[in-house]
Scaffold this active site. Structure first.
Site, PDB file in Angstrom:
ATOM      1  N   GLY A  11       0.383  -2.567  -1.323  1.00 39.02           N
ATOM      2  CA  GLY A  11      -0.322  -1.834  -0.280  1.00 39.02           C
ATOM      3  C   GLY A  11       0.566  -0.844   0.459  1.00 39.02           C
ATOM      4  O   GLY A  11       1.684  -0.541   0.028  1.00 39.02           O
ATOM      5  N   ASP A  52      -2.686 -14.409  -6.552  1.00 38.10           N
ATOM      6  CA  ASP A  52      -3.790 -14.350  -5.583  1.00 38.10           C
ATOM      7  C   ASP A  52      -3.406 -15.195  -4.369  1.00 38.10           C
ATOM      8  O   ASP A  52      -3.241 -16.417  -4.489  1.00 38.10           O
ATOM      9  CB  ASP A  52      -5.064 -14.890  -6.255  1.00 38.10           C
ATOM     10  CG  ASP A  52      -6.269 -14.856  -5.326  1.00 38.10           C
ATOM     11  OD1 ASP A  52      -6.107 -14.523  -4.137  1.00 38.10           O
ATOM     12  OD2 ASP A  52      -7.372 -15.181  -5.805  1.00 38.10           O
ATOM     13  N   TYR A 142     -11.233  -8.518  12.337  1.00 41.21           N
ATOM     14  CA  TYR A 142      -9.809  -8.338  12.018  1.00 41.21           C
ATOM     15  C   TYR A 142      -8.940  -8.794  13.203  1.00 41.21           C
ATOM     16  O   TYR A 142      -7.988  -9.566  13.030  1.00 41.21           O
ATOM     17  CB  TYR A 142      -9.585  -6.860  11.706  1.00 41.21           C
ATOM     18  CG  TYR A 142      -8.170  -6.437  11.430  1.00 41.21           C
ATOM     19  CD1 TYR A 142      -7.469  -6.901  10.325  1.00 41.21           C
ATOM     20  CD2 TYR A 142      -7.542  -5.510  12.263  1.00 41.21           C
ATOM     21  CE1 TYR A 142      -6.179  -6.463  10.062  1.00 41.21           C
ATOM     22  CE2 TYR A 142      -6.255  -5.058  12.004  1.00 41.21           C
ATOM     23  CZ  TYR A 142      -5.579  -5.541  10.899  1.00 41.21           C
ATOM     24  OH  TYR A 142      -4.304  -5.104  10.635  1.00 41.21           O
ATOM     25  N   LYS A 146      -6.259 -11.875  13.468  1.00 39.68           N
ATOM     26  CA  LYS A 146      -4.840 -11.668  13.813  1.00 39.68           C
ATOM     27  C   LYS A 146      -4.460 -12.510  15.038  1.00 39.68           C
ATOM     28  O   LYS A 146      -3.376 -13.085  15.093  1.00 39.68           O
ATOM     29  CB  LYS A 146      -4.562 -10.177  14.077  1.00 39.68           C
ATOM     30  CG  LYS A 146      -4.612  -9.306  12.822  1.00 39.68           C
ATOM     31  CD  LYS A 146      -3.503  -9.675  11.833  1.00 39.68           C
ATOM     32  CE  LYS A 146      -3.499  -8.812  10.595  1.00 39.68           C
ATOM     33  NZ  LYS A 146      -2.569  -9.260   9.567  1.00 39.68           N
TER      34      LYS A 146
HETATM   35  P1  NAD Z   1      -3.049  -2.668   2.441  1.00 41.32           P
HETATM   36  O1  NAD Z   1      -4.512  -2.886   2.443  1.00 41.32           O
HETATM   37  O2  NAD Z   1      -2.529  -1.307   2.186  1.00 41.32           O
HETATM   38  O3  NAD Z   1      -2.364  -3.650   1.398  1.00 41.32           O
HETATM   39  C1  NAD Z   1      -2.732  -4.988   1.254  1.00 41.32           C
HETATM   40  C2  NAD Z   1      -2.351  -5.429  -0.148  1.00 41.32           C
HETATM   41  O4  NAD Z   1      -2.744  -6.789  -0.289  1.00 41.32           O
HETATM   42  C3  NAD Z   1      -3.073  -4.640  -1.259  1.00 41.32           C
HETATM   43  O5  NAD Z   1      -2.157  -4.173  -2.216  1.00 41.32           O
HETATM   44  C4  NAD Z   1      -4.029  -5.650  -1.871  1.00 41.32           C
HETATM   45  O6  NAD Z   1      -4.212  -5.478  -3.274  1.00 41.32           O
HETATM   46  C5  NAD Z   1      -3.290  -6.954  -1.578  1.00 41.32           C
HETATM   47  N1  NAD Z   1      -4.191  -8.098  -1.591  1.00 41.32           N
HETATM   48  C6  NAD Z   1      -5.450  -8.186  -1.140  1.00 41.32           C
HETATM   49  N2  NAD Z   1      -5.957  -9.406  -1.368  1.00 41.32           N
HETATM   50  C7  NAD Z   1      -4.983 -10.112  -1.991  1.00 41.32           C
HETATM   51  C8  NAD Z   1      -4.892 -11.426  -2.493  1.00 41.32           C
HETATM   52  N3  NAD Z   1      -5.922 -12.280  -2.418  1.00 41.32           N
HETATM   53  N4  NAD Z   1      -3.748 -11.805  -3.063  1.00 41.32           N
HETATM   54  C9  NAD Z   1      -2.705 -10.966  -3.187  1.00 41.32           C
HETATM   55  N5  NAD Z   1      -2.732  -9.698  -2.725  1.00 41.32           N
HETATM   56  C10 NAD Z   1      -3.855  -9.273  -2.150  1.00 41.32           C
HETATM   57  O7  NAD Z   1      -2.498  -3.238   3.845  1.00 41.32           O
HETATM   58  P2  NAD Z   1      -1.158  -2.801   4.601  1.00 41.32           P
HETATM   59  O8  NAD Z   1      -1.496  -1.644   5.449  1.00 41.32           O
HETATM   60  O9  NAD Z   1      -0.026  -2.747   3.692  1.00 41.32           O
HETATM   61  O10 NAD Z   1      -1.026  -4.037   5.601  1.00 41.32           O
HETATM   62  C11 NAD Z   1      -0.261  -5.172   5.297  1.00 41.32           C
HETATM   63  C12 NAD Z   1      -0.349  -6.130   6.467  1.00 41.32           C
HETATM   64  O11 NAD Z   1       0.081  -5.461   7.661  1.00 41.32           O
HETATM   65  C13 NAD Z   1      -1.767  -6.637   6.760  1.00 41.32           C
HETATM   66  O12 NAD Z   1      -1.690  -7.961   7.223  1.00 41.32           O
HETATM   67  C14 NAD Z   1      -2.230  -5.758   7.889  1.00 41.32           C
HETATM   68  O13 NAD Z   1      -3.171  -6.386   8.684  1.00 41.32           O
HETATM   69  C15 NAD Z   1      -0.932  -5.528   8.644  1.00 41.32           C
HETATM   70  N6  NAD Z   1      -0.972  -4.314   9.457  1.00 41.32           N
HETATM   71  C16 NAD Z   1      -1.013  -3.091   8.862  1.00 41.32           C
HETATM   72  C17 NAD Z   1      -1.062  -1.946   9.659  1.00 41.32           C
HETATM   73  C18 NAD Z   1      -1.107  -0.558   9.061  1.00 41.32           C
HETATM   74  O14 NAD Z   1      -1.285   0.413   9.805  1.00 41.32           O
HETATM   75  N7  NAD Z   1      -0.933  -0.405   7.772  1.00 41.32           N
HETATM   76  C19 NAD Z   1      -1.067  -2.073  11.056  1.00 41.32           C
HETATM   77  C20 NAD Z   1      -1.074  -3.347  11.603  1.00 41.32           C
HETATM   78  C21 NAD Z   1      -0.988  -4.469  10.799  1.00 41.32           C
HETATM   79  C1  AKB Z   2      -6.056  -0.773  11.135  1.00 39.36           C
HETATM   80  O1  AKB Z   2      -6.397   0.336  11.590  1.00 39.36           O
HETATM   81  O2  AKB Z   2      -6.842  -1.678  10.827  1.00 39.36           O
HETATM   82  C2  AKB Z   2      -4.576  -1.051  11.018  1.00 39.36           C
HETATM   83  C3  AKB Z   2      -4.068  -1.748  12.237  1.00 39.36           C
HETATM   84  C4  AKB Z   2      -3.703  -0.980  13.421  1.00 39.36           C
HETATM   85  O3  AKB Z   2      -3.977  -2.949  12.231  1.00 39.36           O
HETATM   86  N1  AKB Z   2      -3.892   0.182  10.763  1.00 39.36           N
END
Ligand code: NAD
Ligand code: AKB
Length: 310
Positions: A11, A52, A142, A146
């Site tokens: 991701g 998974d 969500y 969290k």
């Molecule tokens: P993303 O959606 O880009 O990536 C998530 C990854 O998890 C994907 O590659 C998906 O294929 C994989 N995935 C989904 N289900 C799965 C499963 N059952 N088993 C294994 N892999 C699986 O998300 P991200 O932006 O990289 O976020 C990662 C974490 O950081 C999340 O917990 C998200 O809530 C948190 N987060 C992200 C942001 C942001 O802005 N990107 C902000 C706050 C928090």
């Molecule tokens: C979202 O918008 O869901 C994420 C986050 C701030 O957790 N980028």
């Protein structure tokens, strides 16, 4: 060799985290894992396994048999996608966490990173410079997942001595990987449209301020927190982290400094209500005090990096 597993590695965060961890600790030490059959080209430089996060037995066996000692658990549904599938979002965002927390409780895993989000806050939270400890009444599935995750991390830490570390990430902005279904995704999409010289249709109102951060800062914060001496990690739920706060109009103006012909229009959709429930800006002074956090990128610096590298 001590092994680290990044689960959810394909991701937005995982891709860059795997690259940085491999540069630091060696390619073989960092195992990327995801539900996807194939990993992105950019992280093909080291081990990859299809795993998974919801398959408890498979995850347990892999971690125990391969001597994995640190886990970054990134698999989750983000805010916008989660609203469309609340039952599954709750399942994915919670069950994977328990599997890893239990492995640490049983002493198979030494250290966990689990990301939280600014989504733990809600409409009753003070919106400006939101403090570390404050009212938290999230109104999205969500955010609820969290917040519950934070409580469980603290519980496992206090009751069972589990070393779990967490950051409440703001919206993250990156050019190496695409965002995965969040409310802050507009702040990445906008750069693609600017580069294509196409008018950007923004799904948030022009004056919606949100906490954001350039990915380099987020990855550095994550590794700095994971490397901090345990006695410095005093908050066992999740740390506030701040980078830059801006509105879509501020971001458009900053892009126009570099690309004067860039155009934007505003057509808010269901994500507006989510954004309205989140803070405008974050007070992260406890991260600074406890483990020395300092962001590097301001708005103009981030815009230049994005436009240069996309
Ligand atoms: P993303 O959606 O880009 O990536 C998530 C990854 O998890 C994907 O590659 C998906 O294929 C994989 N995935 C989904 N289900 C799965 C499963 N059952 N088993 C294994 N892999 C699986 O998300 P991200 O932006 O990289 O976020 C990662 C974490 O950081 C999340 O917990 C998200 O809530 C948190 N987060 C992200 C942001 C942001 O802005 N990107 C902000 C706050 C928090
Ligand atoms: C979202 O918008 O869901 C994420 C986050 C701030 O957790 N980028």
């Amino acid at each position: 060799m001590k092994k680290t597993l990044v689960l959810g590695a394909c991701g937005q965060i995982g891709t860059e985290l795997v690259l940085t961890l491999r540069q630091k600790y060696g390619e073989e030490a960092i195992i990327a894992a995801d539900l996807k059959e194939e990993c992105p080209l950019i992280i093909k430089n080291g081990p990859y396994i299809q795993l998974d996060a919801l398959d408890k037995q498979q995850v347990r066996s892999y971690i125990i048999e391969n001597n994995v000692k640190e886990v970054y658990l990134l698999a989750a549904l983000l805010s916008a996608t989660a609203e469309k599938n609340p039952d599954f979002a709750w399942k994915l965002n919670m069950e994977g966490l328990f599997t890893i927390l239990d492995l640490a409780k049983e002493k198979y895993v030494d250290k966990i990173f689990w990301p939280s989000s600014i989504a733990v806050f809600g409409p009753t939270t003070p919106m400006d410079k939101t403090p570390q400890h404050t009212i938290m009444e999230p109104t999205t599935v969500y955010g609820i997942s969290k917040q519950a995750g934070e409580r469980w991390c603290e519980y496992y830490s206090l009751k069972f001595g589990v070393d779990v570390r967490s950051i409440r990430y703001p919206g993250l902005i990156s050019y190496k990987s695409l965002p995965g279904g969040g409310t802050t995704d507009y702040a990445v999409d906008i750069f693609y449209k600017a580069k294509e010289q196409v008018k950007f249709n923004c799904f948030l109102k022009e004056d919606t301020a949100l906490p954001m951060m350039f990915m380099d800062d987020a990855i550095r914060a994550t590794i700095e927190l994971m490397e901090a001496p345990i006695e410095n990690v005093k908050i066992k739920s999740s740390y506030n982290l701040a980078g830059i706060s801006f509105t879509p109009a501020d971001l458009a103006k900053a892009i126009q400094k570099e690309m004067p012909n860039f155009q934007i229009e505003y057509n808010p959709d269901f994500r507006q209500a989510i954004a309205d429930s989140w803070p405008n800006s974050i007070d992260d002074s406890m991260s600074t005090q406890h483990w020395g956090w300092q962001p590097k990128f301001d708005l103009d610096g981030m815009v230049r990096e994005m436009l240069t590298n996309l």
